[in-house]
Design a protein around this motif. Structure first.
Motif, PDB file in Angstrom:
ATOM      1  N   TRP A  90      87.717 128.503  60.466  1.00 12.65           N
ATOM      2  CA  TRP A  90      86.459 128.853  59.791  1.00 12.65           C
ATOM      3  C   TRP A  90      86.073 127.770  58.786  1.00 12.65           C
ATOM      4  O   TRP A  90      84.930 127.278  58.787  1.00 12.65           O
ATOM      5  CB  TRP A  90      86.669 130.202  59.121  1.00 12.65           C
ATOM      6  N   GLN A  91      87.020 127.374  57.939  1.00 15.38           N
ATOM      7  CA  GLN A  91      86.752 126.363  56.923  1.00 15.38           C
ATOM      8  C   GLN A  91      86.483 125.006  57.560  1.00 15.38           C
ATOM      9  O   GLN A  91      85.623 124.245  57.099  1.00 15.38           O
ATOM     10  CB  GLN A  91      87.933 126.266  55.966  1.00 15.38           C
ATOM     11  N   ILE A 151      82.909 124.634  58.729  1.00 13.09           N
ATOM     12  CA  ILE A 151      82.005 124.366  57.598  1.00 13.09           C
ATOM     13  C   ILE A 151      82.059 122.903  57.207  1.00 13.09           C
ATOM     14  O   ILE A 151      81.018 122.264  56.960  1.00 13.09           O
ATOM     15  CB  ILE A 151      82.365 125.276  56.408  1.00 13.09           C
ATOM     16  N   TRP A 152      83.274 122.324  57.148  1.00  6.22           N
ATOM     17  CA  TRP A 152      83.422 120.919  56.761  1.00  6.22           C
ATOM     18  C   TRP A 152      82.832 119.986  57.816  1.00  6.22           C
ATOM     19  O   TRP A 152      82.131 119.032  57.500  1.00  6.22           O
ATOM     20  CB  TRP A 152      84.900 120.600  56.545  1.00  6.22           C
ATOM     21  N   SER A 197      82.065 129.971  52.882  1.00  9.62           N
ATOM     22  CA  SER A 197      83.484 129.680  53.070  1.00  9.62           C
ATOM     23  C   SER A 197      84.318 130.939  52.842  1.00  9.62           C
ATOM     24  O   SER A 197      83.858 131.900  52.208  1.00  9.62           O
ATOM     25  CB  SER A 197      83.917 128.594  52.084  1.00  9.62           C
TER      26      SER A 197
END
Length: 258
Positions: free
Chosen positions: A17-18, A21-22, A33
């Motif tokens: 998931w993180q 985003i990055w 986040s």
């Protein structure tokens, strides 16, 4: 070992998931986040728990009412083949009724609030309980029925001492199916029925508010809460299934062996 594997998968999903985003540089209003969602859960915990409690009450009430009414209908169907042939198809048609179409009518008839949401959850839960319970009641080996009749058993004795115990696994299968869709039905009802008090409502009501305010982090928190509630309902039914059946039925004994 199972808990360790589940925890590892959970951590892996959070990292994925993180990473998304990055990699794609997504803004928080599109995909918050995990840290922002956790912060929203902590800061909005009182309102989140209130919404969760209201949804749980509506879903549990609808599921319990569907269990009582559904088993009663199935017992009637098992006792009378004529009634079963006449009315059984209509109970199954409940599964094809678009709940989003009848929810506004229910809201119009009984008004917004917990009663309307519970009724919607009841409607969506009834069909699987009726279908599975009826199938279990009428699937008894004919030789067993004849054995009871040879010993002068009455129809009520055949029903309560043979058919109903035989149908217990099917009843729990129906409840297990209904337990998951009960939460869906309650949330769907809340999207339409809303709340009888301004600013206070279940998860569906809170989802509408969070979406309108672009509070995506709180929206994710509500989705996680709804998912957790579905798991709680499902595993509660699984425990009851094991508790009542593991001493004598093979389906529960297999779980014990695993």
């Amino acid at each position: 070992m199972t808990l360790l594997s589940a925890f590892s998968i959970f951590v892996g999903l959070l990292l994925l998931w993180q990473s998304v985003i990055w990699i794609f540089s997504l803004p928080p209003y599109l995909l918050p986040s995990p840290a922002r969602v956790a912060h929203a859960i902590v800061t909005r915990l009182p309102s989140l728990m209130t919404s969760l409690g209201l949804t749980a009450a509506a879903a549990a009430g609808g599921l319990l009412a569907a269990l009582l009414v559904g088993v009663a209908i199935a017992l009637l169907f098992a006792q009378s083949p004529w009634i079963r042939r006449m009315f059984y198809p209509y109970t199954i048609l409940l599964q094809t009724v678009p709940i989003v179409a009848i929810a506004p009518m229910i809201l119009l008839w009984i008004g917004p609030g917990l009663s309307a949401v519970t009724l919607i959850a009841f409607i969506i839960c009834l069909a699987p309980i009726v279908a599975n319970t009826t199938q279990g009641l009428i699937s008894v080996d004919r030789n067993m029925v004849d054995l009871f009749l040879m010993h002068n058993a009455s129809r009520s004795q055949v029903l309560l001492k043979l058919r109903l115990p035989h149908a217990m696994p099917s009843i729990f299968t129906g409840i297990r199916i209904a337990s998951g869709i009960a939460v869906i039905g309650a949330i769907t009802g809340e999207l339409f029925a809303g709340s009888s008090r301004v600013g206070v409502g279940g998860i569906g009501y809170a989802i509408q508010y969070a979406s309108a305010q672009l509070e995506t982090d709180y929206l994710f928190a509500l989705v996680l809460a709804a998912t957790l509630l579905g798991f709680v309902f499902f595993f509660a039914v699984m425990f009851l299934d094991w508790y009542f059946l593991h001493h004598w039925h093979e389906s529960a004994r297999v779980v014990d062996q695993e």
